[in-house]
Design a protein around this motif. Structure first.
Motif, PDB file in Angstrom:
ATOM      1  N   LEU A   1       0.666  -1.329   0.000  1.00 32.20           N
ATOM      2  CA  LEU A   1       0.017   0.070  -0.041  1.00 32.20           C
ATOM      3  C   LEU A   1       0.697   1.112   0.058  1.00 32.20           C
ATOM      4  N   TYR A   2       1.947   1.150   0.617  1.00 27.87           N
ATOM      5  CA  TYR A   2       2.557   2.205   1.027  1.00 27.87           C
ATOM      6  C   TYR A   2       4.028   2.497   0.303  1.00 27.87           C
ATOM      7  N   GLY A   3       4.353   1.387  -0.388  1.00 28.47           N
ATOM      8  CA  GLY A   3       5.821   1.484  -0.966  1.00 28.47           C
ATOM      9  C   GLY A   3       7.072   1.415  -0.114  1.00 28.47           C
ATOM     10  N   PHE A   4       6.968   0.280   0.909  1.00 26.85           N
ATOM     11  CA  PHE A   4       8.092   0.088   1.572  1.00 26.85           C
ATOM     12  C   PHE A   4       8.710  -1.108   1.048  1.00 26.85           C
ATOM     13  N   VAL A   5       9.996  -0.833   0.718  1.00 24.28           N
ATOM     14  CA  VAL A   5      10.976  -1.899   0.438  1.00 24.28           C
ATOM     15  C   VAL A   5      12.191  -2.307   1.226  1.00 24.28           C
ATOM     16  N   ASN A   6      12.101  -1.736   2.604  1.00 23.71           N
ATOM     17  CA  ASN A   6      13.092  -2.050   3.229  1.00 23.71           C
ATOM     18  C   ASN A   6      12.863  -1.552   4.888  1.00 23.71           C
ATOM     19  N   VAL A   7      13.218  -2.217   5.775  1.00 26.07           N
ATOM     20  CA  VAL A   7      13.093  -1.663   7.102  1.00 26.07           C
ATOM     21  C   VAL A   7      14.362  -1.454   7.822  1.00 26.07           C
ATOM     22  N   PRO A   8      14.447  -0.437   8.886  1.00 29.15           N
ATOM     23  CA  PRO A   8      12.950   0.066   9.444  1.00 29.15           C
ATOM     24  C   PRO A   8      13.036   1.469   8.633  1.00 29.15           C
ATOM     25  N   ALA A   9      11.716   1.895   8.410  1.00 29.10           N
ATOM     26  CA  ALA A   9      11.375   2.923   7.455  1.00 29.10           C
ATOM     27  C   ALA A   9      10.014   3.628   8.043  1.00 29.10           C
ATOM     28  N   ALA A  10       9.870   4.740   7.753  1.00 31.87           N
ATOM     29  CA  ALA A  10       8.458   5.432   7.922  1.00 31.87           C
ATOM     30  C   ALA A  10       7.907   6.380   7.353  1.00 31.87           C
TER      31      ALA A  10
ATOM     32  N   VAL B   1      -6.725  -4.471  14.388  1.00 33.57           N
ATOM     33  CA  VAL B   1      -6.483  -2.925  14.758  1.00 33.57           C
ATOM     34  C   VAL B   1      -6.465  -2.083  13.008  1.00 33.57           C
ATOM     35  N   SER B   2      -7.129  -1.131  12.976  1.00 33.60           N
ATOM     36  CA  SER B   2      -7.203  -0.345  11.880  1.00 33.60           C
ATOM     37  C   SER B   2      -6.379   0.717  12.046  1.00 33.60           C
ATOM     38  N   PHE B   3      -5.770   1.081  10.868  1.00 37.79           N
ATOM     39  CA  PHE B   3      -4.881   2.396  10.885  1.00 37.79           C
ATOM     40  C   PHE B   3      -5.897   3.577  11.101  1.00 37.79           C
ATOM     41  N   SER B   4      -7.168   3.440  10.616  1.00 40.98           N
ATOM     42  CA  SER B   4      -8.201   4.597  10.885  1.00 40.98           C
ATOM     43  C   SER B   4      -8.814   4.818  12.210  1.00 40.98           C
ATOM     44  N   ASP B   5      -8.221   3.746  13.024  1.00 39.35           N
ATOM     45  CA  ASP B   5      -8.546   3.661  14.550  1.00 39.35           C
ATOM     46  C   ASP B   5      -7.751   5.006  15.317  1.00 39.35           C
ATOM     47  N   PHE B   6      -6.704   5.399  14.503  1.00 39.12           N
ATOM     48  CA  PHE B   6      -5.797   6.609  15.087  1.00 39.12           C
ATOM     49  C   PHE B   6      -5.985   7.834  14.101  1.00 39.12           C
ATOM     50  N   ASN B   7      -7.128   7.900  13.535  1.00 36.35           N
ATOM     51  CA  ASN B   7      -7.181   9.190  12.663  1.00 36.35           C
ATOM     52  C   ASN B   7      -7.414  10.280  13.325  1.00 36.35           C
ATOM     53  N   ARG B   8      -7.565  11.703  12.890  1.00 34.52           N
ATOM     54  CA  ARG B   8      -7.652  12.755  13.031  1.00 34.52           C
ATOM     55  C   ARG B   8      -6.438  13.314  14.321  1.00 34.52           C
ATOM     56  N   ARG B   9      -5.432  12.501  13.933  1.00 39.37           N
ATOM     57  CA  ARG B   9      -3.995  12.849  14.458  1.00 39.37           C
ATOM     58  C   ARG B   9      -2.743  12.631  13.656  1.00 39.37           C
ATOM     59  N   LYS B  10      -1.767  13.297  13.978  1.00 38.30           N
ATOM     60  CA  LYS B  10      -0.519  13.103  13.274  1.00 38.30           C
ATOM     61  C   LYS B  10      -0.160  11.609  13.352  1.00 38.30           C
ATOM     62  N   ARG B  11       0.277  10.843  12.604  1.00 36.39           N
ATOM     63  CA  ARG B  11       0.732   9.434  12.674  1.00 36.39           C
ATOM     64  C   ARG B  11       2.182   9.172  12.022  1.00 36.39           C
ATOM     65  N   LEU B  12       3.193   8.419  12.579  1.00 37.38           N
ATOM     66  CA  LEU B  12       4.133   7.928  12.240  1.00 37.38           C
ATOM     67  C   LEU B  12       3.920   6.402  12.029  1.00 37.38           C
ATOM     68  N   LEU B  13       3.939   6.167  10.598  1.00 32.65           N
ATOM     69  CA  LEU B  13       3.625   4.638  10.135  1.00 32.65           C
ATOM     70  C   LEU B  13       5.246   4.046  10.048  1.00 32.65           C
ATOM     71  N   LEU B  14       5.331   3.372  10.617  1.00 29.18           N
ATOM     72  CA  LEU B  14       6.624   2.705  11.096  1.00 29.18           C
ATOM     73  C   LEU B  14       6.808   1.115  10.352  1.00 29.18           C
ATOM     74  N   ALA B  15       7.167   0.838   9.622  1.00 27.42           N
ATOM     75  CA  ALA B  15       7.623  -0.240   9.068  1.00 27.42           C
ATOM     76  C   ALA B  15       8.984  -0.815   9.596  1.00 27.42           C
ATOM     77  N   TRP B  16       8.821  -2.173  10.249  1.00 29.02           N
ATOM     78  CA  TRP B  16       9.940  -2.826  11.015  1.00 29.02           C
ATOM     79  C   TRP B  16       9.803  -4.058  10.720  1.00 29.02           C
ATOM     80  N   SER B  17      10.781  -4.880  11.269  1.00 30.77           N
ATOM     81  CA  SER B  17      10.766  -6.312  11.038  1.00 30.77           C
ATOM     82  C   SER B  17      11.800  -7.174  12.283  1.00 30.77           C
ATOM     83  N   SER B  18      11.585  -8.168  12.418  1.00 28.25           N
ATOM     84  CA  SER B  18      12.752  -9.140  13.339  1.00 28.25           C
ATOM     85  C   SER B  18      13.744  -9.514  12.482  1.00 28.25           C
TER      86      SER B  18
END
Lengths: 204, 138
Positions: free
Chosen positions: A44-53, B120-137
């Motif tokens: 959906l957002y175009g993430f290709v690596n982590v960590p990223a924001a 959990v939906s991303f829209s549960d946190f709407n009407r505020r600024k959000r940092l969407l953080l992609a992470w992994s183990s």
């Protein structure tokens, strides 16, 4: 910054939920950690690596595109990214409503996928579904589709590195450094903003 | 011959369906179709919410019992990958559609389980600024 109308939403691009739970519990995180085994959010957002924001404002608008974003300087010697630069930009936006990029720049730095990457993502989803179903032969099917995904997206970290633990490869081992070499040779494709990146990175 | 297959939607939802290779290379029962894909076959065409795509040649899409997933994907502008041997199909967003949706700068919603298994939906946190953080183990 949690009081000032700000929320971190973490998404783990991870097929192994136990690893995510273990980490999130150990760190006693105060923000939600969601588990995205199919990499839906990467798509959906175009993430290709982590960590990223990505930054999203109060009106559901993307105001900063995907960018490599370290939480700390833990991997600085490897990534050559200064986390403080990110933290300062984030503070200015959350507290002062100051953006460092305008809409045109956000679009310029987005990473719209190729069809090959979209197909790779579907192969990976099929692989994960087979792994979970676990009927006789599904393990072989899963590996087949992981390999097809890697052929289609050989330089995407969420595919290449993300697959490693699924097939028992050490994600910090020999295979990983072989991948990093290929990726560096190809010009390090990925997030181009490079916020906080120090000059002359030496990744090879 | 009918078999039990998995269909993975573009939002990650997965359904078990009855599939066959008698109508197209990968078709699923009409009765499984809406539950598995989120799309309905109506007089107006293929519809999901307010969006409908016309179906000019219904016989190409369905024989009345089965719906051919490749034709369905084509008509609704989705991509489809399937593996008949392992009986799994995945529907996805075409690169061209994804590029268009990304350039609108509208943050798409999504729904995923958190570490406690709660949806959990991303829209549960709407009407505020959000940092969407992609992470992994990994």
């Amino acid at each position: 910054m949690q009081d000032s109308g700000f929320q971190i939403v973490a998404v783990a691009l991870d097929a192994d939920e136990n690893a995510v739970i273990e980490w999130a519990t150990k760190e006693a995180l105060t923000f939600p950690v969601l588990i995205d085994k199919f990499h839906i959010v990467a798509d959906l957002y175009g993430f290709v690596n982590v960590p990223a924001a990505i930054w999203v404002d109060e009106n559901d608008k993307i105001v900063r595109p995907a960018d490599g974003t370290p939480g700390s300087d833990l991997f600085r010697s490897f990534s050559h990214v200064d986390s403080e630069v990110h933290h300062n930009l984030l503070r200015s936006w959350v507290r002062g409503n100051v953006r460092d990029l305008d809409d045109a720049q956000v679009r310029d730095f987005q990473l719209p996928p190729t069809q090959e990457l979209q197909d790779a993502r579907l192969h990976r989803r099929i692989a994960i579904a087979l792994r979970e179903r676990g009927d006789p032969g599904d393990e072989a099917g899963s590996r087949k589709h992981l390999a097809l995904a890697e052929e289609l997206a050989p330089l995407d970290w969420t595919i290449r590195r993300g697959n490693m633990p699924l097939v028992g490869i050490d994600p910090f081992g020999e295979e990983f450094f072989k991948f990093v070499g290929e990726w560096a040779k190809a010009g390090r494709p990925g997030y181009e903003l490079g916020t906080g990146r120090e000059t002359k990175p030496d990744l090879t | 011959m009918e078999s039990s297959s998995l269909v993975i939607r573009s939002d990650g939802g997965t359904s078990a369906v009855t599939s066959s290779r008698e109508f197209g290379d990968f078709s699923i029962l009409v009765s499984d179709f809406e539950g598995a894909t989120g799309w309905g076959l109506k007089p107006e065409g293929l519809c999901k919410g307010d969006v409908c795509y016309p179906v000019r040649n219904v016989e190409e899409l369905s024989d009345g019992v089965n719906i051919d997933l490749a034709t369905f994907a084509k008509l609704t502008n989705q991509s489809l990958l399937f593996d008949s041997e392992y009986q799994v199909a995945a529907l996805g967003e075409l690169a061209s559609s994804r590029a268009t949706s990304m350039s609108t700068l509208v943050a798409p919603d999504f729904r995923l389980p958190d570490i406690h298994g709660k949806q959990v939906s991303f829209s549960d946190f709407n009407r505020r600024k959000r940092l969407l953080l992609a992470w992994s183990s990994w």
